[in-house]
Scaffold this motif. Structure first.
Motif, PDB file in Angstrom:
ATOM      1  N   GLN A   1      35.031 -19.322  13.491  1.00 50.82           N
ATOM      2  CA  GLN A   1      33.932 -20.188  13.976  1.00 50.82           C
ATOM      3  C   GLN A   1      34.314 -21.658  13.874  1.00 50.82           C
ATOM      4  OE1 GLN A   1      31.253 -18.488  11.095  1.00 50.82           O
ATOM      5  NE2 GLN A   1      30.158 -17.318  12.659  1.00 50.82           N
ATOM      6  N   LEU A   2      35.613 -21.906  13.605  1.00 50.40           N
ATOM      7  CA  LEU A   2      36.061 -23.297  13.417  1.00 50.40           C
ATOM      8  C   LEU A   2      37.056 -23.709  14.507  1.00 50.40           C
ATOM      9  CD1 LEU A   2      36.882 -23.259   9.587  1.00 50.40           C
ATOM     10  CD2 LEU A   2      34.791 -24.121  10.656  1.00 50.40           C
ATOM     11  N   SER A   3      37.168 -25.029  14.726  1.00 50.17           N
ATOM     12  CA  SER A   3      38.195 -25.539  15.642  1.00 50.17           C
ATOM     13  C   SER A   3      39.537 -25.562  14.904  1.00 50.17           C
ATOM     14  CB  SER A   3      37.826 -26.955  16.069  1.00 50.17           C
ATOM     15  OG  SER A   3      38.043 -27.829  14.982  1.00 50.17           O
ATOM     16  N   GLY A   4      40.623 -25.756  15.666  1.00 49.97           N
ATOM     17  CA  GLY A   4      41.954 -25.792  15.064  1.00 49.97           C
ATOM     18  C   GLY A   4      42.057 -26.826  13.959  1.00 49.97           C
ATOM     19  N   GLY A   5      41.551 -28.013  14.250  1.00 48.90           N
ATOM     20  CA  GLY A   5      41.619 -29.101  13.275  1.00 48.90           C
ATOM     21  C   GLY A   5      40.852 -28.752  12.008  1.00 48.90           C
ATOM     22  N   GLN A   6      39.679 -28.136  12.216  1.00 47.70           N
ATOM     23  CA  GLN A   6      38.863 -27.751  11.046  1.00 47.70           C
ATOM     24  C   GLN A   6      39.571 -26.690  10.217  1.00 47.70           C
ATOM     25  OE1 GLN A   6      35.390 -26.713  13.312  1.00 47.70           O
ATOM     26  NE2 GLN A   6      34.298 -28.567  12.702  1.00 47.70           N
TER      27      GLN A   6
END
Ligand SMILES: Nc1ncnc2c1ncn2[C@@H]1O[C@H](COP(=O)(O)OP(=O)(O)OP(=O)(O)O)[C@@H](O)[C@H]1O
Length: 645
Positions: free
Chosen positions: A143-148
């Protein structure tokens, strides 16, 4: 002496016997507070070098020296501790554990520290806040972006406050905005006095650090400082240990919840076997109980009648009489109590009431083999009283046999006197009660019998003895065997025994045998469950190969990886036995409800022992089934596991 030194590191891979040298003698030294970028062409051996520095790979020549201590001689356990305490890994593809939340991913590392649970949670929240993920702690990695995701990985790498952060292309999968932010975080880590070593292809990334080391053809082609390094930080004060058993149990539960449907099916499958075994055992108890109950209501299995074993051509009645010495020797047998005189007559007995008469074919003295509960009305006979069977009573009063109770009737007995002349004895007796014909007997007390014969000066000797066996029915057979062991001069058994105790014991043995055979047959389904659990755990191991690699990189020991799968097996065993017990108890309730109305008996009796047996056998089988898969998981190579797709 530098903080971290590499001495002549050489590493080759082999394909068959062909050698592929990757690192060809590297000498480097690093200090805390440095942010070092290792640049090099693809396939140049950067990851290989990181794995050596990070303690994941010990198959190289040369030496890695930390604070003057060589890693060369470290045991596997010491290398685990080194990865836990000294190294923090950050990977290009983040390597987060997908079934754990953001917070739990960071907690995995913190659970290997000696901080209290509360401190661990506080630190996890604080680290996640530091990397800007305060709002996302409950999310799962997908549920997260790559950066997150990379920030979670950074928070996790920092969790045990390691002195060295190894980042293998940490921005390789990120856009320029995220790359900038991640580099700033890494720079911050170096500012805090840690040694940050990052692998990169990108000159921009490399320019961000304090030093660039270039690898070309397995050698260092350039090593240049581009900025002043930061000040060395303080010693790490956190102490660590491998994942404790409690933590592996928790992780196993979380993984089972993640694969809920599959695990529910396995638990149901495994429960069927345990259920069948428990039901068989419960049914065995019930059937045995029912049969014994039925027998006990007819006879007293603990009472035995003993007569002399005289051959049929023997006409001397005295030989069949019981002597005091017979009584004494019986009394001495273990578990025997209450040896009583008995006397029976066959034929020649009659009763009269007014004009009605009734012949009695068999008459005996009242004794313990006559069940008290066979007396349907009235009592056992006392002095000058007689107990009648209903059959006999009906001959005297067809319509109201029970009305005889309390009435006086005359008893006649034809016999021979001392001079061997036929005489008729008579005595008025009061009817004490009426007994069932099949289980009771027309009877008077021994004293009354003695006084009936005494009226014509005839003295009687007991022609049988009765005794009672104390304790359970299992004691009856040994007592019978002792009695049978008394031999006469012709080496023949001296006594004959009537009584059903021995038979009941034998019957119980057969019932037990049958139940155990049935339970064993039911147990075959346990084998099926075991195979199913083995297959599922193998699937689980291969599904979780990457997770195993991550945990190993974080410093989890082989033993803890093994425990992770044993924990999973433990829960499968526990849950399936609990389900089996609930189902078996449910079936027992229904079966007993039906049986109660039919035979007035609880036909399925599941004992606490049966439940415990089910529980223990289920857990034991699951743990046994986990042996091979858990062993395989523990033996997995961490580097190969990390690169598993
Ligand atoms: N387990 C292995 N068995 C055989 N060869 C291997 C193995 N692992 C790596 N290699 C080889 O070793 C060389 C160095 O690999 P490594 O992953 O260290 O390079 P790298 O510099 O990190 O590359 P990249 O920048 O593309 O990630 C490569 O040629 C690779 O094919």
């Amino acid at each position: 002496m530098a903080y971290l030194e590499l001495h002549d590191i050489q590493k080759s891979y082999y394909l068959g016997s062909e050698e592929f040298p990757v690192l060809k003698g590297l000498n480097l030294s690093f200090e805390q507070g440095e942010f070092v970028s290792i640049l090099g062409e693809s396939g140049g051996g950067k990851t290989t070098l990181m794995n050596i520095i990070g303690g994941l790979d010990s198959n190289y020549t040369g030496d890695v020296v930390l604070n003057g201590n060589s890693l060369r001689h470290d045991t596997n356990k010491q290398l685990d501790a080194y990865r836990r305490q000294t190294i923090g890994f950050i990977f290009q593809n983040f390597n987060l554990i997908s079934h754990l939340t953001v917070l739990q991913n960071v907690m995995v590392s913190l659970e290997m520290t000696t901080l209290s649970r509360k401190q661990q949670e506080e630190r996890a929240h604080q680290l996640l806040e530091q990397v800007g993920l305060k709002e996302h702690v409950k999310k799962f990695p997908n549920q997260l972006s790559g950066g997150q995701k990379q920030r979670v990985a950074i928070a996790r790498a920092l969790a045990s406050d390691p002195e060295i952060i190894i980042a293998d292309e940490p921005t390789g999968a990120l856009d320029s905005q995220n790359t900038q932010e991640i580099l700033e975080l890494l720079d911050q880590i170096a500012t805090d006095g840690k040694l940050v070593i990052t692998v990169t292809h990108s000159q921009t990334v490399a320019d961000f650090g304090t030093r660039i080391v270039r690898l070309t053809d397995g050698k260092i082609s350039e090593d240049k400082q581009i900025k002043e390094p930061y000040k060395a930080g303080n010693e790490n004060e956190l102490t660590t240990h491998t994942l404790k058993f409690g933590a592996t149990l928790k992780m196993a539960l979380e993984n089972m919840r993640y694969n809920l449907k599959r695990n529910i099916l396995i638990i149901i499958g495994a429960a069927i076997g345990i259920f069948s075994v428990i039901v068989m055992l419960g049914l065995g108890n019930g059937v045995q109980g029912y049969i014994n109950h039925e027998i006990y209501s007819q006879v007293n299995p603990n009472a035995l009648q003993i007569t002399k074993n005289v051959s049929s051509d023997n006409t001397d009645v005295n030989k069949s009489n019981m002597q005091t010495k017979d009584k004494n020797r019986l009394e001495k047998i273990k578990h025997v109590k209450n040896v009583q005189n008995g006397f029976y007559v066959q034929g020649g007995s009659q009763l009269r009431l007014g004009k009605q008469t009734a012949a009695i074919s068999f008459m005996q003295t009242f004794n313990p083999t006559i069940l008290k509960k066979s007396i349907t009305k009235g009592d056992a006979p006392k002095g000058n009283e007689i107990l009648l069977t209903k059959e006999i009573a009906a001959k005297l009063n067809k319509k109201h046999p029970y009305s005889l109770i309390g009435k006086k009737i005359i008893f006649y007995q034809n016999t021979l006197n001392k001079q061997k002349r036929p005489v008729t004895l008579s005595k008025t007796l009061k009817v004490s009660g009426i007994a069932k014909a099949n289980t009771g007997s027309t009877s008077v007390t021994y004293q009354t019998m003695k006084s009936i014969y005494g009226s014509k000066n005839i003295s009687i000797k007991p022609n049988f003895l009765t005794l009672e066996v104390t304790g359970s029915v299992e004691n009856v057979k040994p007592v019978q065997n002792k009695i049978k062991a008394f031999k006469n001069s012709k080496n023949k058994a001296q006594y004959m025994i009537t009584g059903v105790g021995g038979f009941v014991d034998t019957l119980n043995t057969y019932i037990n045998l049958a139940v155990n055979v049935l339970a064993t047959i039911a147990g075959i389904s346990l084998l099926v469950s075991a195979i199913m659990i083995i297959v599922v755990l193998y699937i689980s191991v291969s599904e979780r190969t990457k997770e195993i690699g991550i945990l190993r990189a974080l410093g989890t020991s082989k033993g803890s990886i093994r425990n992770l799968f044993f924990s999973e097996a433990f829960f499968i065993g526990l849950f399936s036995s609990v389900l089996a017990i609930i189902l078996a108890e449910g079936l027992a309730a229904i079966a007993n409800h039906i049986a109660e109305s039919g035979i007035n008996y609880q036909i399925m009796q599941i004992s606490t022992g049966n439940i415990l047996f089910g529980l223990i056998i289920s857990i034991a089988i699951s743990l046994l089934a986990a042996l091979a898969p858990a062993g395989k998981a523990a033996r997995l190579d961490p580097i190969e596991s990390l690169s598993y797709e």
